[in-house]
Design an enzyme around this catalytic site. Structure first.
Site, short mmCIF file in Angstrom:
data_model
loop_
_atom_site.label_atom_id
_atom_site.label_comp_id
_atom_site.label_asym_id
_atom_site.label_seq_id
_atom_site.Cartn_x
_atom_site.Cartn_y
_atom_site.Cartn_z
N THR A 13 0.82 -1.21 0.00
CA THR A 13 0.00 0.00 0.00
C THR A 13 0.86 1.26 0.00
OG1 THR A 13 -1.66 -1.22 1.25
CG2 THR A 13 -1.87 1.18 1.23
N ALA A 43 12.40 -4.05 -4.61
CA ALA A 43 12.38 -5.46 -4.21
C ALA A 43 10.98 -5.83 -3.72
CB ALA A 43 13.40 -5.73 -3.11
N ARG A 45 8.29 -9.43 -2.84
CA ARG A 45 8.38 -10.83 -2.43
C ARG A 45 8.11 -11.76 -3.61
NH1 ARG A 45 5.10 -11.59 2.99
NH2 ARG A 45 6.14 -9.68 3.59
N LYS A 105 7.54 1.63 12.25
CA LYS A 105 7.53 2.09 13.64
C LYS A 105 8.11 1.04 14.59
CE LYS A 105 3.76 2.10 11.98
NZ LYS A 105 2.44 2.27 11.36
N VAL A 132 5.17 7.54 12.44
CA VAL A 132 4.26 8.03 13.48
C VAL A 132 3.20 8.94 12.86
CG1 VAL A 132 4.07 9.26 15.66
CG2 VAL A 132 6.15 7.97 15.15
N GLU A 190 -7.35 -5.04 11.27
CA GLU A 190 -6.84 -6.30 10.74
C GLU A 190 -7.70 -7.47 11.23
OE1 GLU A 190 -3.89 -6.40 8.96
OE2 GLU A 190 -3.45 -4.26 9.20
N ASP A 201 0.82 -1.05 18.67
CA ASP A 201 1.16 -0.11 17.59
C ASP A 201 1.33 1.30 18.15
OD1 ASP A 201 1.06 0.71 14.58
OD2 ASP A 201 -0.48 1.94 15.52
N LYS A 205 4.78 3.94 18.50
CA LYS A 205 4.81 5.35 18.07
C LYS A 205 5.12 6.28 19.25
CE LYS A 205 1.39 4.32 14.47
NZ LYS A 205 -0.07 4.24 14.24
N GLY A 302 -2.96 4.99 5.60
CA GLY A 302 -3.42 5.03 4.22
C GLY A 302 -2.27 5.31 3.26
#
Lengths: 436, 436
Positions: A13, A43, A45, A105, A132, A190, A201, A205, A302
């Site tokens: 993304t 690069a 995957r 982060k 952050v 998620e 998360d 930060k 985003g």
């Protein structure tokens, strides 16, 4: 006009967003910097997966070593996530003399001390604005914009998922599980929401923000972390009634002997601007001794917002590469030899007001015992609200907001109340944030 | 560790604040930059006046030439205000090879084009963070933090006096004259409040923000300026009823063929965060094409906040002095040879919703004629509210919020209504800001 060559690790993304900016907005960027930026190699995957952007003219590889060892690459941009492989790759990239831009982060919070030290030895820059609060230029604001201040404290809504959930839980009939499910359906959360909902998360930060604000080493393992999964819709309604919203804040402040770093649900008075930051938006308040309270607001995640920060970091690297190494903004905003060793203290050392909610069987008797116990520990009650049970008028839900008290003292008082069997062990306790 | 020497022009509120920061917070600043900063010489108007700070060890002079010509001064900090003398002094200082830091919004807005050109020729930096929105690092956010974006628009509360007055006017019984008087007593407004209340101060700041956002020359004389003295408490109440607050905004946006720069009272939907910025606080929203909407909030004036920005600028000069001249952040954020010549268009070219308030004698007949006339010009009504007069039920106050329409078309429609004698010429017209 020089061309600066970018090697990209990862094209998800944010990687796609970064390539998109450099394709669509390069003319505007060139008007600013007078140099050219070119993505030379990426690069990924799996070379056969479809890409979110046109990669014509860019070398694609499934071997990240080809990026970090590419002789023409000036800046390695790490957007692959994860810590183990990313750390190894960036370590080698730094040793190869590449400047680094990363949105990672977890990597900075957990391994930043090593990476910045290595970068110093190799005279390269490691920038991480995108790590952050997404598109908000908060790292720049703290490291540079407020550099004339001793920062007193900062407090931020730095996880959009959590803020979306708490915002939606204020709607009638909503509860945590229901809102979480909607958030997952909308792509805001998620499938495994632990990282966001339990505050990990946000703690990554907050760790970074605190180091930039105070000039301390990154100490993720000292950051107290408490999630929002135990907040009920009822708590949000009671808080509203008493003049507060509940927000999942990351807070860093000075304590008597050091610093406090913590992520936990917090009551915020409605007339403080950050209480009105809703949905997936992020915001960070920073209080400097001279400037007073400031706030920075915007989208925290985003493709576009995060890539906006990544490309701003690339521009900063380009502008800083001709600078004396010693004149560059240091990795954590303070020179490595100036980082203070004052400790990050335990959560028990903080002083705070507290929201307490409990169910009591005998409302008159319980209130007397609770009041007496709080008084024993010299804890004053600022607001008190009680709602009789629908079934039995002797039963009640009791909500108390205390004045400021040291957390260790509050804990002793609450332990006493539980021992006295006055309140059940399900007692809800939420800290009140003082952002005045 | 090098010592950078400061020559100060002016030792009023902000000058005192600047010296205070460099006296009280120098150790924290040195932890960041690894260099020393020393105020060597200060020019004041009257050497015998008492000072807000201890000036022991600093050369005091009443001849500003002694500052700008001082051989050891690296950075001239101009905090004297006014344009004529300040311009002459800074012109000479630049020719002498001094870097410049100024908080002088009028000087930059009106003479910045010349000063930046001269600074380019002499390879020196002119920084002016303190000129806009006091302690908020908004210039840095736009010139650097959002440098990856094409800025679509910005909108700011950039005059604390005006925002204080509009905030207080929402209290029952308050009106403009009464609140202005209180503001003057509290020191929030000058004895002659014209600069603040009529939007001239905000127009200076908006001119600067627009140049940094779009890469256009400073064009203060093209900035449309309308004050708040004609806003009534009734307007604020009607706006509230319809879901809006009234704020005095500086707005810069792209138009079909160029740009619009304007300062005027604006209706802002209550659910937009900036609508909740109250009192003397400032805030600037900036919308970038990639980052989306962002906002920057803090104190817009005062010794501490403004000096915080002045000293941050000094730190930036120190960090940038070893940089290639071409790699430095350009004065207006864009390279001089990249400034666009697209015009700043007349206010008649904007498209906006409008709040209209008028008194009508014959409410049924007037409503029919107003509706028909607006329809003739294809102006849709989004909200309509009418309150019958207390004395005569045939008379009424009519409030309309229109959909978006080009201002020149709205003006034709309103002219028609006045010609038809449907509304009086006292018709109130306030633009609705679209900050979505």
């Amino acid at each position: 006009m020089k061309t600066f060559k970018i090697g990209l690790l990862g094209l998800g993304t944010v990687g796609g967003g970064t390539v998109n900016i450099l394709q669509t907005t390069l003319d505007e960027i060139q008007r600013r910097i007078g140099h050219n930026i070119e993505v030379s190699i990426i690069a990924v995957r799996d070379l056969n997966r479809p890409r979110p952007v046109d990669t014509t003219g860019i070398t694609m590889t499934d071997n990240p070593e080809n990026v970090i060892n590419h002789p023409e690459v000036d800046i390695v941009v790490e957007l692959m996530g994860g810590t183990a492989l990313a750390k190894d790759l960036l370590t080698q990239a730094i040793k190869n003399g590449k400047h680094i831009v990363t949105a990672n982060k977890a990597l900075i919070a957990e391994f930043g001390n090593e990476l910045f030290a290595l970068a110093n030895q190799n005279n390269v820059i490691v920038n991480y604005e995108a790590a952050v609060a997404g598109g908000i230029p908060i790292i720049k604001a703290i490291r540079e914009g407020l550099a004339a201040n001793k920062i007193e404290w900062l407090a931020g809504i730095i996880n959009g998922t959590g803020n979306y959930i708490l915002t939606e839980m204020a709607q009638p009939g909503a509860d945590f599980e229901k809102v979480l499910k909607t958030a997952q359906e909308l792509g805001y959360a998620e499938a495994d929401p632990t990282f966001d909902v339990e505050g990990i998360d946000a703690a990554h930060k907050l760790t970074i923000l605190a180091s930039d604000a105070f000039g301390i080493e990154l100490q993720f393992n000292k950051t107290y972390t408490e999630g929002i999964s135990k907040i009920s819709a009822q708590d949000i309604q009671f808080a509203d009634l008493l003049g507060y919203k509940i927000k999942h804040l990351g807070i860093a402040n000075r304590t008597k002997n050091g610093f406090s770093l913590r992520v936990h649900p917090s009551l915020v008075a409605k007339d403080v601007l950050i209480a009105n930051v809703d949905g997936v938006m992020n915001a960070v308040m920073v209080k400097g001794d001279h400037v007073g309270p400031t706030m920075y607001y915007g989208p925290g995640a985003g493709a576009g917002p995060t890539a906006s920060a990544v490309v701003a970091d690339i521009i900063d690297v380009i502008r800083a590469q001709s600078q004396n190494v010693d004149d560059r903004v240091p990795g954590l905003g303070f020179r490595t030899d100036s980082l203070t060793q004052a400790p990050v203290e335990s959560i028990e050392e903080i002083t705070s007001g507290y929201y307490l909610r409990c169910f009591v069987n005998d409302q008159a008797g319980a209130l007397a015992k609770i009041s007496a116990t709080l008084a024993d520990y010299q804890i004053s009650v600022e607001q008190l609200h009680q709602e009789p049970s629908e079934n039995n008028p002797d039963d009640a839900t009791l909500v108390i907001i205390t004045d400021k008290v040291k957390e260790s003292v509050l804990n002793q008082a609450l332990q006493k109340l539980i021992e006295l069997d006055v309140v059940d062990s399900q007692l809800q306790r939420i800290r009140v944030a003082d952002l005045g």
